[in-house]
Design a protein around this motif. Structure first.
Motif: not given
Length: 201
Positions: A56-63
């Protein structure tokens, strides 16, 4: 090995790392772009574990973990699904592409080493309601596959959609305009895996 919710929550980080190595994963990557609801993020970790996605890649403003609500909603699966934070979706896609390059070394008759780099075509699909979208059942889900899910209110960014080979949409037959992101990811994710299994059998 199958663990229930309590066992997953109590699973120690060090033991989880050992478990991760034993899981046979599908070559699927989730990119979560600016998803604000931490319970949604946790639920997507749980889904990613169920589908045995690669990462999983958590991108930008994703906590990111170890946020307490992500931990709670994921029932501990955040410890079992490899993840990484990236500032932009473009960076995440570039990272996946680089990691897919396999370098093999072979001995020749002259005892010299030759290096061969195999590049795998990455298929990038956004799940989004859009003028260019097609029904999710009509898409071509080839592995390795990236599935992009966007913000609960604003969806996947336009600049991200331009990076995608396909945009898929789930039909909505009632008054409600959209599905929860976990539900949408579950529908498309399981469909993509099922199509691969049908194709290869």
């Amino acid at each position: 090995m199958k663990l229930n919710a309590l066992q997953l929550r109590q699973l120690e980080e060090e033991r989880a790392r050992g478990v991760i190595k034993k899981i046979k994963r599908h070559p699927i990557y989730f990119i979560l772009e600016n998803i604000y609801d931490t319970y949604n993020i946790g639920g997507l970790f749980r889904l990613a574990d169920a589908l045995a996605v690669e990462k999983i890649y958590l991108v930008g403003e994703t906590e990111t973990p170890p946020n307490s609500r992500i931990k709670k909603a994921s029932i501990g699966t955040y410890k079992l699904v490899p993840w990484e934070y990236k500032k932009t979706t473009k960076e995440a896609i570039e990272s996946i592409t680089c990691n897919m390059e396999r370098v093999t070394c072979k001995n020749t008759e002259n005892n010299k080493n030759t290096f061969h780099v195999s590049r795998y075509k990455l298929h990038v699909v956004a799940v989004e309601q859009h003028k260019n979208s097609i029904p999710y059942t009509k898409a071509n889900y080839q592995f390795p596959l990236v599935l992009i899910f966007g913000n609960e209110s604003f969806g996947v960014k336009e600049e991200t959609l331009r990076l995608c080979g396909q945009i898929v949409e789930i039909p909505m037959y009632g008054i409600n305009k959209s599905l929860n992101v976990i539900v949408a990811a579950g529908i498309v994710g399981y469909w993509a895996v099922a199509q691969q299994k049908i194709f290869h059998h």
